[in-house]
Design an enzyme around this catalytic site. Structure first.
Site, PDB file in Angstrom:
ATOM      1  N   LYS A 248       0.848  -1.187   0.000  1.00  0.00           N
ATOM      2  CA  LYS A 248       0.000   0.000   0.000  1.00  0.00           C
ATOM      3  C   LYS A 248       0.887   1.241   0.000  1.00  0.00           C
ATOM      4  CE  LYS A 248      -4.067   1.984   2.253  1.00  0.00           C
ATOM      5  NZ  LYS A 248      -5.077   1.850   3.309  1.00  0.00           N
ATOM      6  N   GLU A 336     -18.906  -5.878  11.136  1.00  0.00           N
ATOM      7  CA  GLU A 336     -19.856  -5.132  11.948  1.00  0.00           C
ATOM      8  C   GLU A 336     -20.861  -6.036  12.657  1.00  0.00           C
ATOM      9  OE1 GLU A 336     -18.236  -2.489   8.765  1.00  0.00           O
ATOM     10  OE2 GLU A 336     -19.191  -4.461   8.755  1.00  0.00           O
ATOM     11  N   ARG A 364     -25.004  -2.330   8.229  1.00  0.00           N
ATOM     12  CA  ARG A 364     -24.609  -3.696   7.878  1.00  0.00           C
ATOM     13  C   ARG A 364     -24.887  -4.680   9.008  1.00  0.00           C
ATOM     14  NH1 ARG A 364     -20.096  -3.668   3.960  1.00  0.00           N
ATOM     15  NH2 ARG A 364     -18.984  -5.142   5.260  1.00  0.00           N
TER      16      ARG A 364
END
Length: 589
Positions: A248, A336, A364
């Protein structure tokens, strides 16, 4: 084609005219272009830098848009956008009226699926692949690019589990960089680390057991290796799985070294990578920091306090408690549903659990809020960061639905603090001993005062607060948007006409205050930073109807549409709830 390669590419068909030897040069140009624009215009940087080579290789080998490509999550799709016809307006990315920061179906035929929330790519691409089979379109490829943080989510595993019992033409590419926004967590992360280090080759076995053809891991920055392997996989059928290793922030040293900070660094020097400092001296604190610092302060005195966040320790500022009490502050990853039920399980054992989830992400875990928390009346404290309009992330991230979707749930209280002081005090009040769950919603951005770390005060349960006394019109607001009301009233000549009430508690609503309001004023104006359909204004209107009040009610808030991206002030202006718009409305009386 020679010279500046990127300037000659409007679509992937132009890209495919390049020779394989030219692709590394294009990768450098694409990386430089992203850095040039994002350094000035801001946005998500590290994720897109990490997949430059993969992006080029995918569009070079596959026949997009006929072959369908799904990104998971869309943070990494900047290069994709630039190569698919949006190079010339990429500088409008995430700005009001400009292109979206995420893939968006209405924006381009190359954006096959909207991906602002994670872990959807495998299910979506599998759905596309099965649909192609039913249409006898057997040559079409369907590619899901998913990160190692996203694939750990339950929905991704559900998609893998289903795909493995089909013969769908599906390619899943695991972009493994060991980080989402914050470092990835969990057993799968450790497993992937062992695979990369050559200590555990059994990912092959794990994926093969799900009936996928596994290959990898390979270097995701090695264009010749990538294109060769993608070409091989293109010519195969059925479920395939490619494991690639990327970095990244690749290509910008500072972004590689501090991947968390450079996920979305703001403005920075494109040469050195140094983030341009914005002086924050004497500025009010961010609401997320008020949460994080206050929670840590409370946890020092209350050993039963637990903090839970699904993959947002930096974004929610749970990091402060994680540093101080690492065993009592838990990052569960992009999960979640698990976060909510984990909190419920802890609550059954007498723990005081602060479950911090962005408002848009709590959607969610809606069933878990109802079934595992509210139905069992477990006193979980939900802290809904980024409630209201969030700005440049746009429609996928606005936290404007929580009042509407939570208000209908029995046993659940809802509180929206006016400012950082009230947020601090409701966090304190909640741990004194609540009898049922509560959702505390607060916005993205900064509060109102630097003098906020004052002695704690408990907040009276279910009571509204009058902020201004007036003679003719009453304004009732909830949450931090009430500060816009106060500022607007301070700038008009007829301010004495207006009373202003702040309803911190949305549920239970202060019916005594509402009776007083509807008995005293002919006109009632409600203001919220959430959807007016089913929101705070609807609650007030329902009360009036129930008790046969015929007052004029004006409801201000987010209209019944998905609000696009732009600065928070610009979006509030669009909704008519910014200070100037309110000033104009009030001045008309």
């Amino acid at each position: 084609m020679s010279g500046n390669l990127l300037s000659h590419i409007q679509t992937p068909s132009d890209l495919r005219k390049l020779t394989p030897e030219q692709l590394p040069e294009l990768a450098q140009e694409l990386r430089d272009f992203i850095i040039d624009v994002v350094s000035v215009k801001e946005g998500h940087l590290g994720a897109s830098l990490g997949v430059v080579e993969l992006t080029i290789a995918l569009h070079y080998i596959f026949n997009t848009p006929e072959d369908l490509l799904v990104w998971d999550v869309g943070h990494q799709a900047y290069g994709h956008k630039i190569l698919t016809g949006r190079r010339d307006n990429f500088d409008t990315n995430r700005q009001f009226g400009g292109i979206s920061g995420f893939p968006k179906r209405s924006e381009s035929e190359y954006d096959t699926f909207g991906v602002g929330h994670s872990s959807t790519s495998i299910s979506a691409a599998l759905g596309m692949a099965i649909a192609s089979q039913l249409k006898d379109d057997t040559d079409k490829n369907h590619i899901a690019v998913i990160g190692d943080a996203s694939i750990a989510s339950g929905m991704a595993f559900e998609g893998l589990n289903h795909a493995g019992v089909t013969d769908a033409n599906l390619l899943v590419i695991l972009n493994d960089n060991a980080i989402g926004i914050d470092p990835s967590v969990g057993a799968l992360k450790h497993y992937l680390t062992q695979v990369k280090e050559g200590k555990n080759p059994r990912l092959n076995n794990m994926i093969k057991s799900l009936n996928f053809d596994y290959s990898g891991p390979i270097d995701g920055h090695d264009l010749p290796a990538l294109t060769k392997e993608l070409q091989r996989l293109k010519n195969k059928k059925g479920p395939r799985f490619l494991h690639i290793i990327t970095t990244k922030g690749k290509g910008l040293k500072k972004a590689e070294e501090d991947q968390v900070k450079y996920h979305a660094p703001g403005k920075f020097d494109k040469v050195t990578g140094e983030i341009l400092k914005v002086t924050d001296e004497n500025l009010p604190p961010k609401y997320q920091d008020v949460f994080g610092l206050t929670l840590t302060e409370l946890a020092e005195k209350n050993g039963k306090i637990i903090g839970i966040t699904p993959a947002m320790p930096s974004g929610s500022s749970m990091k402060f408690m994680m540093e101080a009490f690492p065993k009592r502050a838990i990052d569960v990853g992009i999960a979640e549903q698990h976060a909510v039920t984990l909190a419920a399980g802890m609550a059954t054992q007498g723990m005081t659990v602060y479950c911090n989830i962005y408002s848009t992400f709590l959607q969610r875990a809606y069933d878990q809020v109802i079934h595992d928390v509210a139905l069992q009346n477990l006193p979980v404290i939900f802290c809904l960061d980024r409630a209201g309009l969030v700005g440049e992330d746009g429609a996928t991230h606005h936290g404007v639905f929580d009042i509407a979707y939570l208000n209908c749930i029995p046993n659940l209280d809802i509180f929206a603090p006016l400012n950082e002081k009230e947020l601090r005090n409701i966090l304190y009040t909640a741990q004194l001993g609540i009898e049922r769950p509560i959702a505390i919603r607060y916005p993205r951005g900064r509060g109102e005062s630097t003098n906020w770390q004052l002695p704690f005060e408990s907040i009276p349960f279910g009571k509204a607060k009058q902020l201004q006394q007036g003679s003719e019109v009453v304004i009732v607001s909830t949450g931090a948007i009430g500060n816009n009301v106060t500022k607007a009233l301070g700038e008009i000549n007829n301010s004495a006409l207006f009373s202003h009430y702040h309803f911190g508690y949305i549920k239970p609503i202060d019916e005594g205050a509402l009776h007083k309001i509807f008995s005293a004023y002919k006109t009632v104006i409600t203001i919220e930073d959430g959807t007016i359909i089913g929101g705070f204004g609807s609650i007030v209107s329902d009360f009036a109807a129930k008790h046969n009040y015929c007052n004029k009610i004006i409801t201000l808030g987010v209209p019944d549409e998905f609000i696009e991206h732009g600065s928070i002030n610009r979006l509030q202006q669009y909704c008519g709830i910014d200070v100037k718009s309110l000033k104009d409305i009030f001045s008309a009386y």
